[in-house]
Design a protein around this motif. Structure first.
Motif, PDB file in Angstrom:
ATOM      1  N   GLY A  10       2.211   3.194   0.319  1.00 58.29           N
ATOM      2  CA  GLY A  10       1.053   3.415  -0.414  1.00 58.29           C
ATOM      3  C   GLY A  10       0.001   4.223   0.420  1.00 58.29           C
ATOM      4  N   THR A  11      -1.211   4.366   0.029  1.00 57.71           N
ATOM      5  CA  THR A  11      -2.236   5.296   0.506  1.00 57.71           C
ATOM      6  C   THR A  11      -2.864   4.358   1.735  1.00 57.71           C
ATOM      7  N   GLY A  40      -3.344   7.416   3.903  1.00 56.17           N
ATOM      8  CA  GLY A  40      -4.313   8.095   3.176  1.00 56.17           C
ATOM      9  C   GLY A  40      -5.610   8.356   3.507  1.00 56.17           C
ATOM     10  N   ARG A  41      -5.908   7.887   4.889  1.00 57.89           N
ATOM     11  CA  ARG A  41      -7.277   8.025   5.337  1.00 57.89           C
ATOM     12  C   ARG A  41      -7.822   9.612   5.364  1.00 57.89           C
ATOM     13  N   VAL A  78      13.113   3.720  -0.384  1.00 60.33           N
ATOM     14  CA  VAL A  78      11.538   3.981   0.408  1.00 60.33           C
ATOM     15  C   VAL A  78      11.233   4.915  -0.860  1.00 60.33           C
ATOM     16  N   SER A  79       9.776   4.514  -1.200  1.00 59.69           N
ATOM     17  CA  SER A  79       9.094   5.344  -2.050  1.00 59.69           C
ATOM     18  C   SER A  79       7.542   5.590  -1.319  1.00 59.69           C
ATOM     19  N   ALA A  80       7.100   6.732  -1.878  1.00 62.00           N
ATOM     20  CA  ALA A  80       5.661   7.071  -1.158  1.00 62.00           C
ATOM     21  C   ALA A  80       4.858   7.395  -2.486  1.00 62.00           C
ATOM     22  N   THR A  81       3.724   7.054  -2.493  1.00 65.00           N
ATOM     23  CA  THR A  81       2.728   7.287  -3.686  1.00 65.00           C
ATOM     24  C   THR A  81       1.541   8.363  -3.392  1.00 65.00           C
ATOM     25  N   ILE A 108       7.407   9.690  -5.187  1.00 69.41           N
ATOM     26  CA  ILE A 108       7.300   9.797  -6.616  1.00 69.41           C
ATOM     27  C   ILE A 108       5.873  10.041  -7.328  1.00 69.41           C
ATOM     28  N   PRO A 109       6.265  10.616  -8.618  1.00 68.81           N
ATOM     29  CA  PRO A 109       5.025  11.011  -9.403  1.00 68.81           C
ATOM     30  C   PRO A 109       4.211   9.692  -9.968  1.00 68.81           C
TER      31      PRO A 109
END
Length: 194
Positions: A10-11, A40-41, A78-81, A108-109
């Motif tokens: 995640g972020t 996500g910084r 493995v997913s990233a958002t 992933i959307p």
């Protein structure tokens, strides 16, 4: 019993789940871990994953992938958002993840993120619900709203670019939060959700 793993990037944090598939088809957690890496910084402003954020996240990803393998996971999803979705250099992160951790990361959307969040809640709490479910998944970069039946059928889902890291970076300059900062956040949320 076969074991599988998922890693959610995640972020703000990275989550690991290693689970066994039971004979009745359900999954039972063997290990659950969470580490704050702040991938996500600065992404909301720059649209670029920082080298510090990527390095911290890749280090945790390597550790989590190794732990999953040591625990006998047959596969690692493995997913990233949000942060990876927004960043111009998301492909660089995916390549580094493959090279260092030996995993394929799928960005992933938001709508898929919403669908997966709802499926997890329906699985865990659907049988206890007296009616439809409303799920709100607040992350670092995005927030998903999902409404559907207790058996997992989704009637509505939407991912908004509103999250704890994103709002903090845009509006917060003091600790504790000033009345003006709080007002600015509330106004932004009203505009976004209207």
């Amino acid at each position: 019993m076969p074991r599988f793993a998922s890693i959610d990037i995640g972020t703000n944090s990275v989550l690991l789940l290693v689970a066994e598939r039971l004979p009745d088809g359900r999954f039972e957690a063997v290990v659950e871990r969470a580490e704050i890496t702040r991938l996500g910084r600065g992404v909301d402003n720059s649209r670029v994953l920082s080298s510090d954020g990527m390095e911290a996240t890749l280090s945790v990803l390597v550790a989590f992938a190794n732990e999953a393998r040591e625990l006998g996971a047959e596969g690692i999803a493995v997913s990233a958002t949000s942060a990876a979705r927004d960043a111009k250099n998301g492909a660089d992160f995916i390549a580094a993840a493959q090279a260092r951790a030996g995993v394929t990361v799928e960005i992933i959307p938001g709508e898929m993120e919403a669908q997966l969040s709802f499926a997890a809640v329906a699985q865990d709490f659907g049988s206890e619900a007296a009616g439809p479910l409303l799920v709100v998944d607040i992350g670092g970069g995005s927030t998903e709203f999902i409404y559907g039946s207790d058996v997992g059928t989704v009637a509505f889902r939407h991912s908004f670019d509103v999250g704890a890291v994103r709002l903090t970076e845009r509006y917060v300059r003091t600790d504790p939060l000033s009345p003006d900062e709080r007002g600015a956040i509330e106004a932004h949320l009203r505009d976004t959700f209207s």
